[in-house]
Design an enzyme around this catalytic site. Structure first.
Site, PDB file in Angstrom:
ATOM      1  N   SER A 105       3.190 -14.794  -0.448  1.00  0.00           N
ATOM      2  CA  SER A 105       4.645 -14.846  -0.288  1.00  0.00           C
ATOM      3  C   SER A 105       5.146 -14.287   1.037  1.00  0.00           C
ATOM      4  O   SER A 105       6.202 -14.686   1.507  1.00  0.00           O
ATOM      5  CB  SER A 105       5.313 -14.107  -1.440  1.00  0.00           C
ATOM      6  OG  SER A 105       4.905 -12.759  -1.448  1.00  0.00           O
ATOM      7  N   LYS A 118      11.057 -19.927  -9.889  1.00  0.00           N
ATOM      8  CA  LYS A 118      11.174 -20.259  -8.468  1.00  0.00           C
ATOM      9  C   LYS A 118      11.514 -21.756  -8.338  1.00  0.00           C
ATOM     10  O   LYS A 118      12.632 -22.135  -8.638  1.00  0.00           O
ATOM     11  CB  LYS A 118       9.911 -19.846  -7.719  1.00  0.00           C
ATOM     12  CG  LYS A 118       9.765 -18.311  -7.662  1.00  0.00           C
ATOM     13  CD  LYS A 118       8.672 -17.828  -6.746  1.00  0.00           C
ATOM     14  CE  LYS A 118       8.769 -16.324  -6.499  1.00  0.00           C
ATOM     15  NZ  LYS A 118       7.865 -15.519  -7.349  1.00  0.00           N
ATOM     16  N   HIS A 173       4.372 -19.401  -5.858  1.00  0.00           N
ATOM     17  CA  HIS A 173       5.017 -19.932  -4.652  1.00  0.00           C
ATOM     18  C   HIS A 173       4.480 -21.314  -4.278  1.00  0.00           C
ATOM     19  O   HIS A 173       4.492 -21.684  -3.107  1.00  0.00           O
ATOM     20  CB  HIS A 173       4.838 -18.970  -3.471  1.00  0.00           C
ATOM     21  CG  HIS A 173       5.794 -17.822  -3.485  1.00  0.00           C
ATOM     22  ND1 HIS A 173       7.136 -17.946  -3.156  1.00  0.00           N
ATOM     23  CD2 HIS A 173       5.622 -16.521  -3.812  1.00  0.00           C
ATOM     24  CE1 HIS A 173       7.735 -16.773  -3.265  1.00  0.00           C
ATOM     25  NE2 HIS A 173       6.841 -15.896  -3.667  1.00  0.00           N
TER      26      HIS A 173
END
Ligand SMILES: *Cc1c(COP(=O)(O)O)cnc(C)c1O
Length: 415
Positions: free
Chosen positions: A190, A249, A218
């Site tokens: 990240s 996310k 991610h």
């Protein structure tokens, strides 16, 4: 009085120390849904400012998608507001299982178990599967929630230098005497936005008889040709034993996480993972919203393709005007500044120019590695990025860092 005045003073001093060390974190109140442009109240009490958002994990722009919201509303109407139960008592609806099947299909695994969050998935997974005859070998930059999950497990803990395959191989050799080995990594890291070398990791795992664990928070939804994740990008679909990821996310951004992978390992999590057993089931409206997300992203790669275009465009713009970027291909684009104060000052000035991006510095990143991390979204249009570039150029000129090398920036500002 149990909470004495002395205790109050001592704890207040600790808070003050954080402030003095520059580690105090301030919330920014957003008066709008998550999107490419948001209304922000910052500092608290000031009037609202409309800014371009360059720091959300809203990679696919689905956090405020009308179809997802519609599906969540339908879920609310049809399945109620909440479950008031953990999954194994009376918290599993047909839609929870349906979403698990959808995730399994999408991730190319054998089975999936939902958790309240990916933090919870990581907290529960290792303890549920491994014991003191085993070893966990983790990349040194894995997410904090993995570190916590490893702490909760009594298998031996070891690490390898970030993405250093030679070092990982040494560690695998060192631990051939253990019952089971598991290599642990993030798919996309990240802070730097770099991808794990999963093809090489899988090869090493085969050579040294090890399992592979990837946290793809991610990456799920947009990395790889059809957005399945880092394993798709690296050509190792079906070869990862355990994947954890988040719905918080790219996949709608609400909440929820999962453990996905080998049937028996997922079953052990269902039987033993403590955050699964002892925390409430994910709310039905989030489940129906997430099912819509999978419908949208399975039917078309339009969103992940646009995200990729935006990423390439933004990297090109910043590079052309002379910013020093961390190389990579993910929509995490770190603008390197090296000095903590410079990163904070630039983020503040960018905000004044209507660009919301955050400066990161020690201890979130290593000392001397301060940066402004920008994150792209499929919700960004070219005009957002062009406007953001204008602000970056203006602020970059003010601090005289355009076209300057790492050496020159450090010479001017220190580390
Ligand atoms: C964001 C993130 C998490 C936490 O996800 P939540 O569902 O918000 O708990 C876990 N691991 C990684 C790598 C992340 O980036």
């Amino acid at each position: 009085m149990a909470y004495s005045n002395l205790a109050r003073e001592v704890f207040q001093q600790e808070v003050n120390n954080l402030r003095e060390a520059g580690l105090f974190k301030e919330e920014r109140h957003i008066h709008a849904p998550q999107d490419a442009e948001i209304e922000v109240e910052f500092p608290a009490g000031s009037s609202l400012k409309r800014v371009i958002n360059m720091c959300a994990n809203n990679y696919l722009g689905l956090s405020n998608n009308p179809e997802v919201i519609g599906a969540a509303k339908d879920g609310l109407n049809q399945y109620g507001y909440g479950m008031s139960s953990v999954r194994f008592i009376c918290g599993t609806q047909n839609i929870h299982r349906e979403l698990e099947k959808r995730l399994t299909e999408f991730l190319g695994t054998e089975d999936t178990l939902l958790f309240p969050s990916c933090m919870d998935a990581n907290a529960g997974v290792f303890e549920a599967i491994l014991n003191d005859q085993d070893v966990m070998i983790a990349d040194r930059l894995v997410h904090a929630s993995i570190v916590d999950g490893m702490r909760l497990c009594n298998a031996m803990r070891d690490t390898f230098k970030h993405s250093d395959m030679g070092h990982l191989e040494e560690k695998l050799q060192d631990h051939q005497d253990k019952r089971y080995r598991i290599i642990i990594t993030d798919g996309v890291f990240s802070m730097d936005g770099d991808l794990a070398r999963l093809d090489e990791i899988v090869e090493l795992a085969e050579k040294y008889d090890s399992m592979v664990f990837v946290d793809d928070s991610h990456a799920s939804g947009f990395i790889g040709k059809t957005g399945r994740g880092t394993h798709e990008h690296c050509g190792v679909l079906g070869k990862i034993d355990l994947i954890t990821t988040t719905l918080g996310k790219a996949l709608g951004g609400a909440s929820g996480g999962c453990v996905s992978g080998r049937t028996e390992l997922v079953e052990l999590c269902r039987q033993r993972a403590r955050p699964y057993l002892f925390s409430n089931a994910v709310a039905p409206m989030i489940i129906t919203g997430a099912l819509k997300v999978f419908e949208l992203i399975s039917g078309s790669t339009e969103r992940r393709d646009k995200l990729e275009e935006n990423t390439i465009y933004w990297r090109r713009l910043l590079t052309e005007v002379g910013f020093d970027l961390k190389k990579g291909e993910s929509p995490i684009v770190p603008v390197m500044l090296y000095n903590a104060k410079l990163a904070q000052d630039m983020a503040r000035d960018l905000y004044a120019e209507g660009i919301y991006a955050i400066g990161f510095f020690f201890p979130v990143v290593p000392r001397g590695q301060a940066r402004i991390r920008t994150q792209l979204s499929a919700a960004h249009e070219k005009h957002h990025l062009d406007k953001a570039l204008e602000a970056f150029v203006k602020v970059g000129k003010k601090f005289d860092i355009l076209g300057k090398s790492k050496k020159e920036i450090i010479a001017k500002y220190g580390m």
